[in-house]
Design a protein around this motif. Sequence first.
Motif, PDB file in Angstrom:
ATOM      1  N   ASN A   1      -1.739  26.437  -5.748  1.00 46.03           N
ATOM      2  CA  ASN A   1      -2.243  25.965  -4.451  1.00 46.03           C
ATOM      3  C   ASN A   1      -3.259  24.844  -4.585  1.00 46.03           C
ATOM      4  O   ASN A   1      -3.877  24.438  -3.602  1.00 46.03           O
ATOM      5  CB  ASN A   1      -2.890  27.130  -3.689  1.00 46.03           C
ATOM      6  N   ASN A   2      -3.452  24.378  -5.806  1.00 41.16           N
ATOM      7  CA  ASN A   2      -4.432  23.305  -6.027  1.00 41.16           C
ATOM      8  C   ASN A   2      -3.786  21.947  -5.778  1.00 41.16           C
ATOM      9  O   ASN A   2      -3.670  21.110  -6.662  1.00 41.16           O
ATOM     10  CB  ASN A   2      -4.974  23.359  -7.457  1.00 41.16           C
ATOM     11  N   LEU A   3      -3.348  21.773  -4.548  1.00 39.04           N
ATOM     12  CA  LEU A   3      -2.553  20.598  -4.206  1.00 39.04           C
ATOM     13  C   LEU A   3      -3.344  19.625  -3.338  1.00 39.04           C
ATOM     14  O   LEU A   3      -3.946  20.013  -2.345  1.00 39.04           O
ATOM     15  CB  LEU A   3      -1.297  21.059  -3.439  1.00 39.04           C
ATOM     16  N   ILE A   4      -3.315  18.367  -3.760  1.00 41.03           N
ATOM     17  CA  ILE A   4      -3.955  17.294  -2.986  1.00 41.03           C
ATOM     18  C   ILE A   4      -2.863  16.265  -2.691  1.00 41.03           C
ATOM     19  O   ILE A   4      -2.229  15.750  -3.629  1.00 41.03           O
ATOM     20  CB  ILE A   4      -5.087  16.633  -3.813  1.00 41.03           C
ATOM     21  N   LEU A   5      -2.634  15.970  -1.432  1.00 42.33           N
ATOM     22  CA  LEU A   5      -1.609  14.989  -1.074  1.00 42.33           C
ATOM     23  C   LEU A   5      -2.242  13.608  -1.004  1.00 42.33           C
ATOM     24  O   LEU A   5      -3.416  13.487  -0.624  1.00 42.33           O
ATOM     25  CB  LEU A   5      -1.001  15.334   0.284  1.00 42.33           C
ATOM     26  N   CYS A   6      -1.484  12.594  -1.356  1.00 44.91           N
ATOM     27  CA  CYS A   6      -2.055  11.239  -1.336  1.00 44.91           C
ATOM     28  C   CYS A   6      -1.138  10.251  -0.619  1.00 44.91           C
ATOM     29  O   CYS A   6       0.006  10.047  -1.033  1.00 44.91           O
ATOM     30  CB  CYS A   6      -2.330  10.765  -2.763  1.00 44.91           C
ATOM     31  N   GLU A   7      -1.665   9.624   0.417  1.00 42.67           N
ATOM     32  CA  GLU A   7      -0.963   8.513   1.089  1.00 42.67           C
ATOM     33  C   GLU A   7      -1.332   7.228   0.335  1.00 42.67           C
ATOM     34  O   GLU A   7      -2.503   6.940   0.136  1.00 42.67           O
ATOM     35  CB  GLU A   7      -1.397   8.450   2.564  1.00 42.67           C
ATOM     36  N   ARG A   8      -0.310   6.464  -0.062  1.00 38.50           N
ATOM     37  CA  ARG A   8      -0.577   5.272  -0.882  1.00 38.50           C
ATOM     38  C   ARG A   8       0.226   4.042  -0.438  1.00 38.50           C
ATOM     39  O   ARG A   8       0.410   3.095  -1.183  1.00 38.50           O
ATOM     40  CB  ARG A   8      -0.336   5.566  -2.368  1.00 38.50           C
ATOM     41  N   GLY A   9       0.690   4.089   0.821  1.00 39.59           N
ATOM     42  CA  GLY A   9       1.392   2.913   1.336  1.00 39.59           C
ATOM     43  C   GLY A   9       2.897   3.059   1.262  1.00 39.59           C
ATOM     44  O   GLY A   9       3.431   3.688   0.351  1.00 39.59           O
ATOM     45  N   VAL A  10       3.533   2.477   2.255  1.00 38.46           N
ATOM     46  CA  VAL A  10       4.995   2.551   2.342  1.00 38.46           C
ATOM     47  C   VAL A  10       5.574   1.140   2.443  1.00 38.46           C
ATOM     48  O   VAL A  10       4.874   0.193   2.786  1.00 38.46           O
ATOM     49  CB  VAL A  10       5.430   3.395   3.579  1.00 38.46           C
ATOM     50  N   SER A  11       6.857   1.036   2.133  1.00 37.67           N
ATOM     51  CA  SER A  11       7.541  -0.259   2.270  1.00 37.67           C
ATOM     52  C   SER A  11       8.023  -0.410   3.699  1.00 37.67           C
ATOM     53  O   SER A  11       8.685   0.484   4.233  1.00 37.67           O
ATOM     54  CB  SER A  11       8.777  -0.308   1.373  1.00 37.67           C
ATOM     55  N   ILE A  12       7.703  -1.523   4.320  1.00 44.01           N
ATOM     56  CA  ILE A  12       8.230  -1.844   5.652  1.00 44.01           C
ATOM     57  C   ILE A  12       8.643  -3.311   5.621  1.00 44.01           C
ATOM     58  O   ILE A  12       8.309  -4.011   4.665  1.00 44.01           O
ATOM     59  CB  ILE A  12       7.193  -1.553   6.772  1.00 44.01           C
ATOM     60  N   PRO A  13       9.345  -3.816   6.648  1.00 45.56           N
ATOM     61  CA  PRO A  13       9.917  -5.159   6.509  1.00 45.56           C
ATOM     62  C   PRO A  13       8.946  -6.267   6.105  1.00 45.56           C
ATOM     63  O   PRO A  13       9.317  -7.157   5.353  1.00 45.56           O
ATOM     64  CB  PRO A  13      10.522  -5.414   7.890  1.00 45.56           C
ATOM     65  N   HIS A  14       7.698  -6.229   6.584  1.00 45.05           N
ATOM     66  CA  HIS A  14       6.847  -7.375   6.236  1.00 45.05           C
ATOM     67  C   HIS A  14       6.113  -7.201   4.902  1.00 45.05           C
ATOM     68  O   HIS A  14       5.325  -8.048   4.515  1.00 45.05           O
ATOM     69  CB  HIS A  14       5.862  -7.702   7.368  1.00 45.05           C
ATOM     70  N   THR A  15       6.382  -6.101   4.204  1.00 48.86           N
ATOM     71  CA  THR A  15       5.686  -5.920   2.922  1.00 48.86           C
ATOM     72  C   THR A  15       6.482  -6.551   1.781  1.00 48.86           C
ATOM     73  O   THR A  15       7.482  -7.218   1.995  1.00 48.86           O
ATOM     74  CB  THR A  15       5.423  -4.424   2.649  1.00 48.86           C
ATOM     75  N   HIS A  16       5.995  -6.348   0.592  1.00 50.12           N
ATOM     76  CA  HIS A  16       6.562  -6.987  -0.587  1.00 50.12           C
ATOM     77  C   HIS A  16       6.482  -8.503  -0.536  1.00 50.12           C
ATOM     78  O   HIS A  16       7.369  -9.229  -0.947  1.00 50.12           O
ATOM     79  CB  HIS A  16       7.984  -6.478  -0.896  1.00 50.12           C
ATOM     80  N   ARG A  17       5.352  -8.942   0.036  1.00 51.83           N
ATOM     81  CA  ARG A  17       4.960 -10.339  -0.102  1.00 51.83           C
ATOM     82  C   ARG A  17       3.902 -10.357  -1.191  1.00 51.83           C
ATOM     83  O   ARG A  17       3.393  -9.319  -1.588  1.00 51.83           O
ATOM     84  CB  ARG A  17       4.329 -10.834   1.205  1.00 51.83           C
ATOM     85  N   GLU A  18       3.488 -11.554  -1.537  1.00 53.16           N
ATOM     86  CA  GLU A  18       2.519 -11.671  -2.628  1.00 53.16           C
ATOM     87  C   GLU A  18       1.252 -10.853  -2.353  1.00 53.16           C
ATOM     88  O   GLU A  18       0.678 -10.258  -3.242  1.00 53.16           O
ATOM     89  CB  GLU A  18       2.157 -13.142  -2.779  1.00 53.16           C
ATOM     90  N   THR A  19       0.817 -10.861  -1.096  1.00 50.23           N
ATOM     91  CA  THR A  19      -0.466 -10.228  -0.798  1.00 50.23           C
ATOM     92  C   THR A  19      -0.349  -8.924  -0.025  1.00 50.23           C
ATOM     93  O   THR A  19      -1.337  -8.396   0.435  1.00 50.23           O
ATOM     94  CB  THR A  19      -1.356 -11.180   0.013  1.00 50.23           C
ATOM     95  N   SER A  20       0.804  -8.428   0.154  1.00 50.60           N
ATOM     96  CA  SER A  20       0.915  -7.193   0.923  1.00 50.60           C
ATOM     97  C   SER A  20       2.119  -6.417   0.430  1.00 50.60           C
ATOM     98  O   SER A  20       3.190  -6.491   0.994  1.00 50.60           O
ATOM     99  CB  SER A  20       1.068  -7.511   2.411  1.00 50.60           C
TER     100      SER A  20
ATOM    101  N   SER B   1      -6.452   9.152   0.383  1.00 50.35           N
ATOM    102  CA  SER B   1      -5.848   7.840   0.630  1.00 50.35           C
ATOM    103  C   SER B   1      -6.092   6.912  -0.563  1.00 50.35           C
ATOM    104  O   SER B   1      -7.161   6.938  -1.164  1.00 50.35           O
ATOM    105  CB  SER B   1      -6.481   7.246   1.894  1.00 50.35           C
ATOM    106  N   ASP B   2      -5.100   6.102  -0.874  1.00 50.83           N
ATOM    107  CA  ASP B   2      -5.227   5.123  -1.956  1.00 50.83           C
ATOM    108  C   ASP B   2      -4.987   3.724  -1.379  1.00 50.83           C
ATOM    109  O   ASP B   2      -3.866   3.221  -1.376  1.00 50.83           O
ATOM    110  CB  ASP B   2      -4.201   5.435  -3.059  1.00 50.83           C
ATOM    111  N   PRO B   3      -6.061   3.099  -0.863  1.00 56.38           N
ATOM    112  CA  PRO B   3      -5.885   1.770  -0.256  1.00 56.38           C
ATOM    113  C   PRO B   3      -5.586   0.679  -1.275  1.00 56.38           C
ATOM    114  O   PRO B   3      -5.042  -0.370  -0.920  1.00 56.38           O
ATOM    115  CB  PRO B   3      -7.229   1.508   0.435  1.00 56.38           C
ATOM    116  N   SER B   4      -5.913   0.923  -2.543  1.00 60.25           N
ATOM    117  CA  SER B   4      -5.697  -0.112  -3.565  1.00 60.25           C
ATOM    118  C   SER B   4      -4.213  -0.324  -3.831  1.00 60.25           C
ATOM    119  O   SER B   4      -3.725  -1.460  -3.827  1.00 60.25           O
ATOM    120  CB  SER B   4      -6.373   0.284  -4.877  1.00 60.25           C
ATOM    121  N   HIS B   5      -3.489   0.769  -4.047  1.00 60.96           N
ATOM    122  CA  HIS B   5      -2.065   0.610  -4.326  1.00 60.96           C
ATOM    123  C   HIS B   5      -1.291   0.231  -3.079  1.00 60.96           C
ATOM    124  O   HIS B   5      -0.220  -0.361  -3.161  1.00 60.96           O
ATOM    125  CB  HIS B   5      -1.502   1.870  -4.977  1.00 60.96           C
ATOM    126  N   ALA B   6      -1.836   0.587  -1.912  1.00 63.66           N
ATOM    127  CA  ALA B   6      -1.151   0.257  -0.662  1.00 63.66           C
ATOM    128  C   ALA B   6      -1.150  -1.255  -0.435  1.00 63.66           C
ATOM    129  O   ALA B   6      -0.116  -1.858  -0.208  1.00 63.66           O
ATOM    130  CB  ALA B   6      -1.826   0.965   0.498  1.00 63.66           C
TER     131      ALA B   6
END
Length: 299
Positions: free
Chosen positions: A189-208, A230-235
């Motif tokens: 039960n020692n579970l920590i969930l992490c949101e780290r960003g998802v792919s959406i149409p405007h992503t996968h540009r140089e800066t996003s 939350s992991d804003p760095s990898h997002a």
Amino acid sequence: MSKIFKKNLSNKFPTKDISKDDIDNKLPLSTSKKKRIVKINNKIVFGEKKIPIIAGPNGVESYKLMFETAKVLKKSKISIIRGHAYKPLTFPYRSKQYSESKSSGMDIMDKIKREFNLLVVTELTELRYLDRICRTADIIQIGSRNMQNLELLRHAALTQKPIILKRHFGSSIRDFLGAAEHILIEGNNNLILCERGVSIPHTHRETSRFALDIQAIPALKEICKYPIISDPSHASFWAPWVPSLTYASIAAGCDGLIIEIHKDPKKSLVDPLQPLNFKQFKDLVFQSKKVASSISRSI
Ligand code: PEP
Ligand code: MN
């Protein structure tokens, strides 16, 4: 165009994407109503008022880098250092200097852990590294790319170590919780969930590269009582955006943060656009405290 009217369409029983059947039969453990906190070595708690920060470089590049990082964490009263000795990469090619530091990287983390009395988060990429990682890590990270690597989840769970499960960047919340269920069903039960960003149409540009799914934080909190960080760095993949995404995550109710930092970001062997430098990190911690206190939480 003629409109299609459906006779029996009513909004009497509105449902969300995750159905009652999912909750009852597919996700019974992750959606149980019992509030869960994750305590690491009686020292740090995820899921209470205080929001722990995990920080460090992407990879364990050298003892010197980890030493300098640990010093900065101590000064900012941060207790958890991150750094990966085993690293999945998006592309199979590595720069000439860069190769995974593997067991020698884990030895560095071990030394730093003892010298600075820090907790260690590091990524498990393959089953064969499990024993080495367990000797040093206080928290095992399962990276997004392995979110549904069920063998890895099962064996990591069986160690009873705390686990950070990162959401895959193409995963629904339903599938994310399904993966979490594979850990919980092993009795961990020692579970920590992490949101780290998802792919959406405007992503996968140089800066996003990804888009931080801020909404996933309250959505998960509504349905699941395990801590969500939350992991804003990898997002964002882009250091200048990390502070605002950090503050937004705190405001959205996150129970922890992962921030990538580096003494000299330009020289980071992987993802050099992503880490904050030490000064930027200190400022981030300072400002985060103010945001947290505005919603009756603390850092
Ligand atoms: C990381 O934390 O270094 C990492 C690779 O994260 P993710 O699995 O979210 O891409
Ligand atoms: Mn990384």
